[in-house]
Design a protein around this motif. Structure first.
Motif, PDB file in Angstrom:
ATOM      1  N   LEU A  84      -2.523   8.832  -9.866  1.00 47.89           N
ATOM      2  CA  LEU A  84      -1.149   9.206  -9.518  1.00 47.89           C
ATOM      3  C   LEU A  84      -0.377   7.995  -8.990  1.00 47.89           C
ATOM      4  O   LEU A  84       0.794   7.787  -9.339  1.00 47.89           O
ATOM      5  CB  LEU A  84      -1.162  10.318  -8.460  1.00 47.89           C
ATOM      6  N   HIS A  87       0.549   5.578 -11.885  1.00 51.06           N
ATOM      7  CA  HIS A  87       1.700   6.040 -12.672  1.00 51.06           C
ATOM      8  C   HIS A  87       3.005   5.854 -11.903  1.00 51.06           C
ATOM      9  O   HIS A  87       4.047   5.566 -12.504  1.00 51.06           O
ATOM     10  CB  HIS A  87       1.523   7.512 -13.055  1.00 51.06           C
ATOM     11  N   SER A  88       2.975   6.005 -10.580  1.00 49.56           N
ATOM     12  CA  SER A  88       4.209   5.847  -9.800  1.00 49.56           C
ATOM     13  C   SER A  88       4.670   4.396  -9.746  1.00 49.56           C
ATOM     14  O   SER A  88       5.864   4.112  -9.656  1.00 49.56           O
ATOM     15  CB  SER A  88       4.010   6.381  -8.379  1.00 49.56           C
ATOM     16  N   ARG A  91       6.530   1.787 -13.706  1.00 54.17           N
ATOM     17  CA  ARG A  91       7.861   2.387 -13.820  1.00 54.17           C
ATOM     18  C   ARG A  91       8.288   2.651 -15.262  1.00 54.17           C
ATOM     19  O   ARG A  91       8.995   3.605 -15.540  1.00 54.17           O
ATOM     20  CB  ARG A  91       8.893   1.499 -13.117  1.00 54.17           C
ATOM     21  N   GLN A  93       6.175   3.234 -17.657  1.00 55.82           N
ATOM     22  CA  GLN A  93       5.147   4.105 -18.226  1.00 55.82           C
ATOM     23  C   GLN A  93       4.530   3.549 -19.515  1.00 55.82           C
ATOM     24  O   GLN A  93       4.287   4.279 -20.476  1.00 55.82           O
ATOM     25  CB  GLN A  93       5.731   5.505 -18.501  1.00 55.82           C
ATOM     26  N   SER A 105       8.344  -2.686  -6.340  1.00 58.33           N
ATOM     27  CA  SER A 105       7.657  -1.864  -5.342  1.00 58.33           C
ATOM     28  C   SER A 105       7.903  -2.399  -3.936  1.00 58.33           C
ATOM     29  O   SER A 105       8.123  -1.627  -2.995  1.00 58.33           O
ATOM     30  CB  SER A 105       6.146  -1.833  -5.635  1.00 58.33           C
ATOM     31  N   ASN A 149      -0.158   6.664  -0.824  1.00 61.01           N
ATOM     32  CA  ASN A 149       1.163   6.563  -1.436  1.00 61.01           C
ATOM     33  C   ASN A 149       1.479   5.108  -1.738  1.00 61.01           C
ATOM     34  O   ASN A 149       0.693   4.200  -1.411  1.00 61.01           O
ATOM     35  CB  ASN A 149       2.236   7.166  -0.515  1.00 61.01           C
ATOM     36  N   VAL A 150       2.648   4.878  -2.366  1.00 56.75           N
ATOM     37  CA  VAL A 150       3.030   3.520  -2.765  1.00 56.75           C
ATOM     38  C   VAL A 150       3.167   2.613  -1.548  1.00 56.75           C
ATOM     39  O   VAL A 150       2.823   1.431  -1.594  1.00 56.75           O
ATOM     40  CB  VAL A 150       4.355   3.551  -3.561  1.00 56.75           C
TER      41      VAL A 150
END
Length: 463
Positions: A84, A87-88, A91, A93, A105, A149-150
């Protein structure tokens, strides 16, 4: 997909990793084996959350680590979270993370990094030389790190690579939103305060000697290090070498707290509608925060100088010293030397930042750009940049100290320019560097003590 080719490949890979980590071949992997295995694989020390997961997550026997089935379930959950996150950050994809996406980021969290710095991060994970990070490289690099998380990813990059994003001695510590929410920020501030207190106490005799030589040394008395120490001990005994240390330690907490709060407010004011804050803007915010803290606690600096230079029996304590100054000299005496103190921030900050940046660039170009700097390298860099900053601002520091100690020295001139002229007329240019030797002698032990205590406190507080 259970039982499919992909699942079989994953289980084989997890099995190989399990066998590699299970050094005593008892069919279980515990935290000690994980730490030893990562050291062999060049992966560093496992983070705290990973250690907790290995010792308890899905484990029927919490004290004995994980067996292969439990270890596989643990890694399966890790990989789902990492996918996950991948994929975040990807950007566009396209199945790869490139340099521009790494920069984006950081920018999303208000941190501006250069192309060179982003490439360094990418190189640390890019095994096939494509200048991009695919899912397999991402997974293998972060598998045993707890990332939710990012922001956690950017925080990991920030603290595991040689990046200069404004965190020099003139800029307060930068804390992520996650650190603020979890309370980790105050633990780091406490660790820094305790390290500073122990360091200042350990080097207090050299600090008092420095102030003593700044105020009393001249061409006529030829006061040197040995003579200064003998004079102080003869007048007040061994304990007198720690005069002024109490308030020097006491002012750490308010100064750190004010600097941190001011830095956060100034950052918001500078940022405005912008999403990001550039390195130069962070530096300005940090310098202004430092000046704000110094302005508020400056009377404590004056009291520290007076208490450091006091004769036996001159003051009963801190409050008595403050009372005597106010009664005899008025409120303005508590801000003597304020102007050279503020002006001294400029050469100190610029020199400190310039030297640190030069050392950082040297490290990146030394052929070891994929390695993390050791604690010794980090300590040496900070020590050298701090020393150069102190030397650049030392004449203003000496003038400030002379003005703060005005009441204790006969015939002192109350103005900054007057003190400068008096020193140059009586002692020449070398007079502006009186007391520099104990200052330089203090740098290395102070840095070493601070570093060791800070690391120990971080472990104690669970940072």
């Amino acid at each position: 997909m259970r039982g499919g080719p992909g699942d079989a490949e994953r289980r084989q890979r997890w099995g190989r990793l399990f066998e590699e980590l299970d050094s005593n071949k008892d069919g279980r992997v515990d935290v000690r084996e994980l730490r030893q295995g990562l050291a062999r694989l060049g992966g560093g020390d496992p983070d705290r959350d990973t250690q907790q997961g290995i010792s308890s997550e899905g484990d029927a026997d919490p004290g004995g680590g994980l067996d292969l089935e439990e270890f596989s379930r643990y890694l399966q959950e890790r990989e789902q979270r990492l996918l996950l996150l991948f994929h975040s950050l990807d950007r566009n994809q396209d199945g790869h993370i490139d340099v521009s996406e790494i920069q984006q980021s950081f920018r999303a969290l208000g941190i501006s990094i250069s192309l060179e710095q982003a490439e360094k991060i990418l190189h640390s994970m890019d095994r096939d030389g494509t200048m991009t990070i695919d899912w397999q490289e991402w997974r293998d690099h972060f598998l045993l790190h707890s990332l939710e998380n990012v922001e956690d990813v950017v925080y990991f990059w920030k603290h595991s690579t040689v990046l200069d994003i404004g965190e020099c001695l003139t800029v307060p510590d930068e804390f992520s939103e996650q650190e603020k929410l979890t309370g980790m920020w105050w633990k780091q501030l406490v660790a820094g305060a305790v390290a500073g207190a122990v360091s200042r106490t350990g080097t207090a005799p050299l600090d008092r000697l420095k102030v003593f030589m700044q105020v009393h040394a001249s061409k006529t008395n030829k006061l040197n290090i040995l003579g200064g120490l003998k004079s102080m001990i003869r007048e007040g005994g061994m304990r007198s070498l720690w005069r002024g240390n109490g308030i020097n330690v006491l002012k750490i907490a308010p100064e750190s707290a004010i600097k941190f709060m001011a830095y956060e407010q100034i950052k918001r004011a500078i940022r405005g509608q912008q999403e990001t804050l550039h390195v130069q803007e962070r530096f300005v915010a940090g310098s202004l925060a430092g000046a704000t803290a110094q302005t508020i606690i400056y009377p404590m600096e004056v009291l520290k100088t007076r208490l450091t230079l006091r004769r036996t029996g001159q003051y009963k304590g801190l409050l008595d010293c403050a009372r005597q100054i106010l009664e005899r000299e008025g409120t303005r005496a508590l801000y003597r030397g304020y102007l050279p103190n503020m002006l001294g921030i400029i050469p100190y900050a610029c020199t400190d930042l310039a030297v640190y940046e030069m050392l950082r660039c040297f490290w990146l170009k030394s052929g070891r750009d994929m390695e993390d700097p050791s604690g010794l390298v980090s300590l040496s860099s900070v020590t050298l940049s701090t020393t150069c900053g102190q030397m650049a601002s030392y004449p203003l520091t000496l003038v400030r100290t002379r003005m703060q100690a005005q009441d204790t020295v006969e015939g002192s001139n109350p103005t900054m320019c007057g003190v400068f002229r008096g020193i140059l007329a009586q002692q020449g240019w070398p007079g502006l560097y009186r007391g520099m030797t104990p200052t330089l002698l203090k740098v290395l032990p102070a840095g070493g003590i601070s570093y060791v205590v800070y690391e120990a406190m971080k472990k104690t507080l669970g940072v």
